[in-house]
Scaffold this motif. Structure first.
Motif, PDB file in Angstrom:
ATOM      1  N   SER A  36       0.841  -1.194   0.000  1.00 54.17           N
ATOM      2  CA  SER A  36       0.000   0.000   0.000  1.00 54.17           C
ATOM      3  C   SER A  36       0.876   1.244   0.000  1.00 54.17           C
ATOM      4  N   PRO A  60       0.857   5.813   0.649  1.00 52.09           N
ATOM      5  CA  PRO A  60       0.130   6.886   1.341  1.00 52.09           C
ATOM      6  C   PRO A  60      -1.002   7.446   0.491  1.00 52.09           C
ATOM      7  N   ALA A  61      -2.123   7.742   1.136  1.00 54.56           N
ATOM      8  CA  ALA A  61      -3.267   8.321   0.445  1.00 54.56           C
ATOM      9  C   ALA A  61      -2.975   9.764   0.045  1.00 54.56           C
ATOM     10  N   THR A  62      -3.733  10.252  -0.938  1.00 53.86           N
ATOM     11  CA  THR A  62      -3.595  11.617  -1.437  1.00 53.86           C
ATOM     12  C   THR A  62      -4.953  12.304  -1.395  1.00 53.86           C
ATOM     13  N   ASN A 102      -7.798  10.297  -2.582  1.00 61.46           N
ATOM     14  CA  ASN A 102      -8.100   9.051  -1.866  1.00 61.46           C
ATOM     15  C   ASN A 102      -8.763   9.355  -0.542  1.00 61.46           C
ATOM     16  N   GLN A 103      -9.933   9.985  -0.619  1.00 59.68           N
ATOM     17  CA  GLN A 103     -10.702  10.362   0.549  1.00 59.68           C
ATOM     18  C   GLN A 103     -12.123   9.834   0.428  1.00 59.68           C
ATOM     19  N   ASP A 116     -12.898   2.523   7.055  1.00 57.64           N
ATOM     20  CA  ASP A 116     -12.364   3.877   7.107  1.00 57.64           C
ATOM     21  C   ASP A 116     -12.660   4.568   5.787  1.00 57.64           C
ATOM     22  N   SER A 146     -11.862   7.532   4.830  1.00 55.15           N
ATOM     23  CA  SER A 146     -10.713   8.305   4.355  1.00 55.15           C
ATOM     24  C   SER A 146      -9.437   7.628   4.848  1.00 55.15           C
ATOM     25  N   PRO A 147      -9.028   6.558   4.178  1.00 50.04           N
ATOM     26  CA  PRO A 147      -7.885   5.777   4.659  1.00 50.04           C
ATOM     27  C   PRO A 147      -6.568   6.554   4.566  1.00 50.04           C
ATOM     28  N   SER A 148      -5.633   6.188   5.424  1.00 50.19           N
ATOM     29  CA  SER A 148      -4.310   6.824   5.383  1.00 50.19           C
ATOM     30  C   SER A 148      -3.423   6.189   4.306  1.00 50.19           C
ATOM     31  N   HIS A 149      -3.691   4.938   3.975  1.00 52.10           N
ATOM     32  CA  HIS A 149      -2.950   4.241   2.926  1.00 52.10           C
ATOM     33  C   HIS A 149      -3.938   3.545   1.993  1.00 52.10           C
ATOM     34  N   GLY A 195     -11.960   6.217  -0.939  1.00 49.45           N
ATOM     35  CA  GLY A 195     -10.550   5.963  -1.185  1.00 49.45           C
ATOM     36  C   GLY A 195     -10.147   6.169  -2.624  1.00 49.45           C
TER      37      GLY A 195
END
Length: 459
Positions: free
Chosen positions: A221, A223-225, A228-229, A372, A374-377, A413
């Protein structure tokens, strides 16, 4: 009577959770010098064709108390109930794109109908059109079939044939004699089998996971941007048909060429946040990957109607040379296709086929409540669906098909997805976005189109 496989049933069980996951297949027809077909004429065309296309005569019947998986039964309702007429009264193409975005928010109740045909008339202007424009959009429930199945349905509906239509594999066909089966007795049978089925499924799952652990691991995985929310309630779309020569980068396939351009655009867009800066994501060590649905080989035994798995493809945005990047993406695509269609991973995917329906619904509901938004990854920044819909010989009352498009559904995401759909010598680029995450889809679309043309000219 056709009982849903778990991999198809999860789409139906999720009908009241999240956003629509129906499939929308667009075909744009040009009447050239003829008058556009009327809605009544299109209804008559569908009444003649639809009964001959496997899958288009079905709806779902749920088991008593939902103690078993739903089953396909014949849908005997009038065809006109599964069709809608949208007359735009001469409005421009941009207004049609607004309508298309609104349609993507709708969802079918497969217990009533498994498909719906939207007919859009009165479009004042459209790309690549000479005369009157008629757009038909086939909306199909994902539990019925996958993207390739929908494409086969569209061809069966609009190919210029005079013999009975056959679209093998497009979707399940009803076993009419099984209609006499007592739903209560079949459900009781499922309840009696449930404990044994659950034990067997868990045993098979443990064996499958142990076997898979020794195979090639999946991509990590990242990092989200900003893309990716959590997905908002609205959808915006842009639809741009292009000549295939404007899309292909040298000897690369259309899919690889599109992935090259998408990678370039996202690399820039995610690096500076709005596409106006000079610092690409790759300059700070960032990577861009895309989820790409891949059809299973025909010789793979697979009980579900949805015969596609999703691979994660590295877009190699750090490679500035387009030819080299296309070669790297081609290799990544082939390696990921081999991984996700290999026996160990498919065995894991099939391990849950015996899990009783109530347990599937309970687990699916719990995951939806706990996931989640809005994931962090994330596994990938976007989804890219690429489908070749064959020859441009589709017709409707003398009108000829100019291009076709599809619209990958958004989910938490992933707020920007891409559809690449070929029909004859035309490739249509379709973007679907949540406006909260992509406030200026026009600029992104123009950037993607420019990249495609630039890559094709450089090759």
């Amino acid at each position: 009577m056709d009982r849903l496989d778990i991999k198809d049933a999860i789409y139906h069980f999720a009908r009241d959770r999240g956003d629509s996951r129906d499939q929308f297949s667009l075909t744009a027809f040009d009447s050239v010098e003829r008058p556009a077909p009327s809605f009544d004429e299109i209804v008559a065309h569908m009444e003649a064709r639809a009964p001959l296309v496997p899958g288009l005569g079905l709806r779902l019947r749920e088991a008593p108390l939902n103690l078993d998986y739903p089953r396909w039964v014949p849908d005997t309702s009038p065809l006109s109930e599964r069709m809608s007429d949208h007359d735009l009264g001469g409005a421009p193409w941009a207004d049609f794109e607004i309508l298309m975005g609104d349609l993507l928010r709708t969802r079918l109740d497969l217990r009533e109908h498994s498909w719906h045909l939207h007919v859009v008339r009165g479009i004042g202007s459209a790309p690549m059109m000479q005369g009157a424009v008629t757009v038909v959009i086939l909306q199909v429930g994902h539990a019925l079939t996958d993207g390739l199945g929908v494409s086969r349905m569209v061809r069966a509906l609009f190919e210029p044939v005079s013999e009975p239509i056959s679209a093998p594999g497009a979707a399940p066909s009803p076993n009419l004699t099984a209609e006499r089966e007592n739903p209560v007795s079949s459900t009781l049978g499922a309840v009696v089998r449930a404990p044994v089925d659950l034990v067997r499924s868990r045993w098979e799952a443990r064996r499958a996971v142990r076997a898979y652990r020794g195979s090639q691991p999946g991509p990590p995985s990242v990092p989200a941007t900003a893309l990716n929310q959590a997905v908002g309630p609205y959808r915006v779309v842009r639809i741009v048909p292009m000549q295939k020569t404007e899309v292909r980068a040298g000897a690369a396939s259309v899919t690889v060429s599109a992935l090259c351009a998408v990678g370039s655009c996202l690399n820039q867009y995610l690096g500076d946040g709005d596409g106006d800066g000079d610092e690409p994501l790759s300059a700070t060590g960032g990577t861009v990957a895309a989820f790409v649905p891949m059809a299973l080989p025909r010789d793979v035994e697979w009980p579900a109607a949805n015969r596609a798995v999703v691979g994660t493809v590295d877009l190699h945005v750090g490679e500035p040379d387009i030819a080299k990047r296309a070669e790297l993406i081609t290799r990544s695509l082939a390696a990921e296709r081999a991984r996700v269609t290999a026996a160990p991973l498919l065995r894991v995917a099939r391990a849950d086929e015996r899990v009783p329906a109530p347990i599937v619904q309970f687990v699916q509901g719990r995951r939806f409540r706990q996931h989640d938004r809005s994931p962090s990854h994330v596994g990938a920044k976007t989804t890219v669906v690429s489908v070749d819909r064959g020859r441009a010989d589709l017709e409707l009352y003398g009108a000829v098909a100019r291009f076709s498009a599809g619209f990958p559904f958004l989910e938490d995401g992933r707020c920007l997805n891409h559809g690449i759909f070929g029909l004859g010598d035309v490739v249509t680029i379709a973007m679907v976005a949540c406006p909260d995450a992509v406030p200026n889809l026009d600029a992104y679309t123009q950037g993607l189109v420019d990249r495609l043309r630039r890559h094709s000219e450089q090759s």
